[in-house]
Design a protein around this motif. Structure first.
Motif, PDB file in Angstrom:
ATOM      1  N   ARG A  10       7.958 -13.965 -43.840  1.00 39.44           N
ATOM      2  CA  ARG A  10       6.742 -14.112 -43.829  1.00 39.44           C
ATOM      3  C   ARG A  10       6.414 -15.807 -43.953  1.00 39.44           C
ATOM      4  O   ARG A  10       7.030 -16.411 -44.848  1.00 39.44           O
ATOM      5  N   LEU A  11       5.864 -16.625 -42.908  1.00 42.46           N
ATOM      6  CA  LEU A  11       5.979 -18.030 -43.033  1.00 42.46           C
ATOM      7  C   LEU A  11       4.336 -18.314 -43.416  1.00 42.46           C
ATOM      8  O   LEU A  11       3.407 -17.600 -43.133  1.00 42.46           O
ATOM      9  N   SER A  12       4.428 -19.333 -44.227  1.00 42.39           N
ATOM     10  CA  SER A  12       2.995 -19.966 -44.910  1.00 42.39           C
ATOM     11  C   SER A  12       2.780 -21.205 -44.377  1.00 42.39           C
ATOM     12  O   SER A  12       3.926 -21.884 -44.281  1.00 42.39           O
ATOM     13  N   CYS A  13       1.462 -21.514 -44.392  1.00 40.17           N
ATOM     14  CA  CYS A  13       1.291 -23.099 -44.259  1.00 40.17           C
ATOM     15  C   CYS A  13      -0.120 -23.486 -44.683  1.00 40.17           C
ATOM     16  O   CYS A  13      -0.858 -22.627 -44.668  1.00 40.17           O
ATOM     17  N   ALA A  14       0.028 -24.474 -45.499  1.00 34.79           N
ATOM     18  CA  ALA A  14      -0.955 -24.969 -46.256  1.00 34.79           C
ATOM     19  C   ALA A  14      -1.500 -26.286 -45.765  1.00 34.79           C
ATOM     20  O   ALA A  14      -0.803 -27.149 -45.708  1.00 34.79           O
ATOM     21  N   ALA A  15      -2.801 -26.341 -45.501  1.00 34.35           N
ATOM     22  CA  ALA A  15      -3.447 -27.520 -45.090  1.00 34.35           C
ATOM     23  C   ALA A  15      -3.974 -28.336 -46.432  1.00 34.35           C
ATOM     24  O   ALA A  15      -4.802 -27.885 -47.196  1.00 34.35           O
ATOM     25  N   SER A  16      -3.874 -29.619 -46.551  1.00 32.39           N
ATOM     26  CA  SER A  16      -4.236 -30.443 -47.719  1.00 32.39           C
ATOM     27  C   SER A  16      -4.766 -31.609 -47.396  1.00 32.39           C
ATOM     28  O   SER A  16      -4.514 -32.183 -46.382  1.00 32.39           O
ATOM     29  N   THR A  46      -8.367 -18.249 -34.526  1.00 33.35           N
ATOM     30  CA  THR A  46      -9.545 -19.097 -34.870  1.00 33.35           C
ATOM     31  C   THR A  46     -10.319 -18.827 -36.192  1.00 33.35           C
ATOM     32  O   THR A  46      -9.800 -18.124 -36.888  1.00 33.35           O
ATOM     33  N   THR A  47     -11.466 -19.727 -36.471  1.00 33.92           N
ATOM     34  CA  THR A  47     -11.922 -19.573 -37.719  1.00 33.92           C
ATOM     35  C   THR A  47     -12.504 -18.143 -37.885  1.00 33.92           C
ATOM     36  O   THR A  47     -12.279 -17.844 -39.100  1.00 33.92           O
ATOM     37  N   ASP A  48     -12.788 -17.777 -37.052  1.00 32.28           N
ATOM     38  CA  ASP A  48     -13.451 -16.305 -37.216  1.00 32.28           C
ATOM     39  C   ASP A  48     -12.603 -15.177 -36.908  1.00 32.28           C
ATOM     40  O   ASP A  48     -12.802 -13.982 -36.850  1.00 32.28           O
ATOM     41  N   GLY A  49     -11.303 -15.556 -36.963  1.00 30.28           N
ATOM     42  CA  GLY A  49     -10.256 -14.438 -36.950  1.00 30.28           C
ATOM     43  C   GLY A  49      -9.749 -13.986 -35.726  1.00 30.28           C
ATOM     44  O   GLY A  49      -8.828 -13.100 -35.623  1.00 30.28           O
ATOM     45  N   ARG A  50     -10.068 -14.499 -34.447  1.00 30.09           N
ATOM     46  CA  ARG A  50      -9.629 -14.464 -33.166  1.00 30.09           C
ATOM     47  C   ARG A  50      -8.272 -14.528 -32.932  1.00 30.09           C
ATOM     48  O   ARG A  50      -7.840 -15.806 -33.218  1.00 30.09           O
ATOM     49  N   THR A  51      -7.369 -13.800 -32.522  1.00 25.14           N
ATOM     50  CA  THR A  51      -6.027 -14.142 -32.366  1.00 25.14           C
ATOM     51  C   THR A  51      -5.352 -13.925 -30.750  1.00 25.14           C
ATOM     52  O   THR A  51      -5.947 -13.283 -29.935  1.00 25.14           O
ATOM     53  N   GLN A  52      -4.476 -14.873 -30.489  1.00 30.66           N
ATOM     54  CA  GLN A  52      -3.751 -14.756 -29.440  1.00 30.66           C
ATOM     55  C   GLN A  52      -2.142 -15.129 -29.680  1.00 30.66           C
ATOM     56  O   GLN A  52      -2.033 -15.731 -30.793  1.00 30.66           O
ATOM     57  N   SER A  53      -1.379 -14.097 -29.182  1.00 31.14           N
ATOM     58  CA  SER A  53       0.006 -14.241 -29.271  1.00 31.14           C
ATOM     59  C   SER A  53       0.729 -14.415 -28.263  1.00 31.14           C
ATOM     60  O   SER A  53       0.311 -13.892 -26.905  1.00 31.14           O
ATOM     61  N   GLU A  54       2.071 -14.854 -27.982  1.00 30.69           N
ATOM     62  CA  GLU A  54       2.779 -14.936 -27.004  1.00 30.69           C
ATOM     63  C   GLU A  54       3.251 -13.787 -26.639  1.00 30.69           C
ATOM     64  O   GLU A  54       3.560 -12.849 -27.511  1.00 30.69           O
ATOM     65  N   ASP A  55       3.575 -13.227 -25.295  1.00 30.02           N
ATOM     66  CA  ASP A  55       3.966 -11.842 -25.202  1.00 30.02           C
ATOM     67  C   ASP A  55       5.069 -11.326 -25.876  1.00 30.02           C
ATOM     68  O   ASP A  55       5.176 -10.082 -26.156  1.00 30.02           O
ATOM     69  N   SER A  56       6.049 -12.205 -25.983  1.00 30.47           N
ATOM     70  CA  SER A  56       7.230 -11.718 -26.517  1.00 30.47           C
ATOM     71  C   SER A  56       7.331 -11.307 -28.059  1.00 30.47           C
ATOM     72  O   SER A  56       8.252 -10.565 -28.585  1.00 30.47           O
ATOM     73  N   PHE A  69       5.021  -9.880 -34.508  1.00 41.29           N
ATOM     74  CA  PHE A  69       4.285 -10.786 -35.284  1.00 41.29           C
ATOM     75  C   PHE A  69       2.667 -10.604 -35.474  1.00 41.29           C
ATOM     76  O   PHE A  69       2.085 -10.284 -34.242  1.00 41.29           O
ATOM     77  N   ALA A  70       2.392 -11.265 -36.486  1.00 43.95           N
ATOM     78  CA  ALA A  70       0.751 -11.103 -36.931  1.00 43.95           C
ATOM     79  C   ALA A  70       0.457 -12.440 -37.459  1.00 43.95           C
ATOM     80  O   ALA A  70       1.081 -12.798 -38.651  1.00 43.95           O
ATOM     81  N   ILE A  71      -0.528 -13.108 -37.149  1.00 45.28           N
ATOM     82  CA  ILE A  71      -0.913 -14.294 -37.669  1.00 45.28           C
ATOM     83  C   ILE A  71      -2.200 -13.848 -38.479  1.00 45.28           C
ATOM     84  O   ILE A  71      -2.912 -12.937 -38.076  1.00 45.28           O
ATOM     85  N   SER A  72      -2.431 -14.872 -39.345  1.00 42.71           N
ATOM     86  CA  SER A  72      -3.681 -14.441 -40.391  1.00 42.71           C
ATOM     87  C   SER A  72      -3.952 -15.694 -40.967  1.00 42.71           C
ATOM     88  O   SER A  72      -3.000 -16.494 -41.119  1.00 42.71           O
ATOM     89  N   ARG A  73      -5.120 -15.969 -41.507  1.00 45.47           N
ATOM     90  CA  ARG A  73      -5.476 -17.039 -42.263  1.00 45.47           C
ATOM     91  C   ARG A  73      -6.446 -16.731 -43.491  1.00 45.47           C
ATOM     92  O   ARG A  73      -6.885 -15.936 -43.581  1.00 45.47           O
ATOM     93  N   ASP A  74      -6.414 -17.647 -44.381  1.00 40.87           N
ATOM     94  CA  ASP A  74      -7.392 -17.793 -45.469  1.00 40.87           C
ATOM     95  C   ASP A  74      -8.249 -18.822 -45.685  1.00 40.87           C
ATOM     96  O   ASP A  74      -7.624 -20.039 -45.825  1.00 40.87           O
ATOM     97  N   ASN A  75      -9.272 -18.689 -44.986  1.00 39.03           N
ATOM     98  CA  ASN A  75     -10.107 -19.935 -44.783  1.00 39.03           C
ATOM     99  C   ASN A  75     -10.600 -20.623 -46.273  1.00 39.03           C
ATOM    100  O   ASN A  75     -10.822 -21.995 -46.404  1.00 39.03           O
ATOM    101  N   ALA A  76     -10.539 -19.467 -47.161  1.00 35.58           N
ATOM    102  CA  ALA A  76     -10.933 -20.581 -48.503  1.00 35.58           C
ATOM    103  C   ALA A  76      -9.778 -21.424 -49.041  1.00 35.58           C
ATOM    104  O   ALA A  76     -10.325 -22.261 -49.692  1.00 35.58           O
ATOM    105  N   HIS A  77      -8.606 -21.152 -48.760  1.00 35.29           N
ATOM    106  CA  HIS A  77      -7.693 -21.901 -49.164  1.00 35.29           C
ATOM    107  C   HIS A  77      -6.693 -22.784 -48.177  1.00 35.29           C
ATOM    108  O   HIS A  77      -5.809 -23.331 -48.418  1.00 35.29           O
TER     109      HIS A  77
END
Length: 120
Positions: free
Chosen positions: A18-24, A51-61, A66-74
């Motif tokens: 699980r990869l994480s990425c924080a914007a600060s 997107t901000t409202d949770g719409r996702t796109q992924s590369e076919d392979s 893989f699943a992308i997600s986000r925490d807008n509050a953080h």
């Protein structure tokens, strides 16, 4: 303003990471966030976006693994990677389209990259 990625490592084929990425920093707002990867000798390629409202796109392979997600509050974005294959070996970069609070500039930022190595 910066992005800091973490969570890479060495894993056997079939394993998970699980990869994480924080914007600060001085952030007014964040639009889309995403992950790219670059394997040795290859160009950087898109893995997934959200997107901000949770719409996702992924590369076919990776779409079924893989699943992308986000925490807008953080101001965080994640990439859950399952059923990893040796072909997934690459440096993974997070990215975000955001508005800098101080300059009001709309920017695309990149994280520093985190290495994912999948052994066979």
């Amino acid at each position: 303003v910066q992005l800091q990625a973490s969570g890479g490592g060495l894993v056997q084929a079939g394993g998970s990471l699980r990869l994480s990425c924080a914007a600060s920093g001085s952030i007014l707002s964040i639009d889309s966030m995403g992950w790219y990867r670059q394997a040795p000798g290859k160009e950087r390629e898109l893995v997934a976006t959200i997107t901000t409202d949770g719409r996702t796109q992924s590369e076919d392979s990776v779409k079924d693994r893989f699943a992308i997600s986000r925490d807008n509050a953080h101001n965080m974005v994640y990439l859950q990677m399952n059923s990893l294959k040796p072909d997934d070996t690459a440096v993974y970069y997070c990215t975000a389209m955001l508005t800098d609070r101080m300059t009001l500039k709309y920017l695309q930022l990149w994280g520093q990259g985190t290495q994912v190595t999948v052994s066979s």
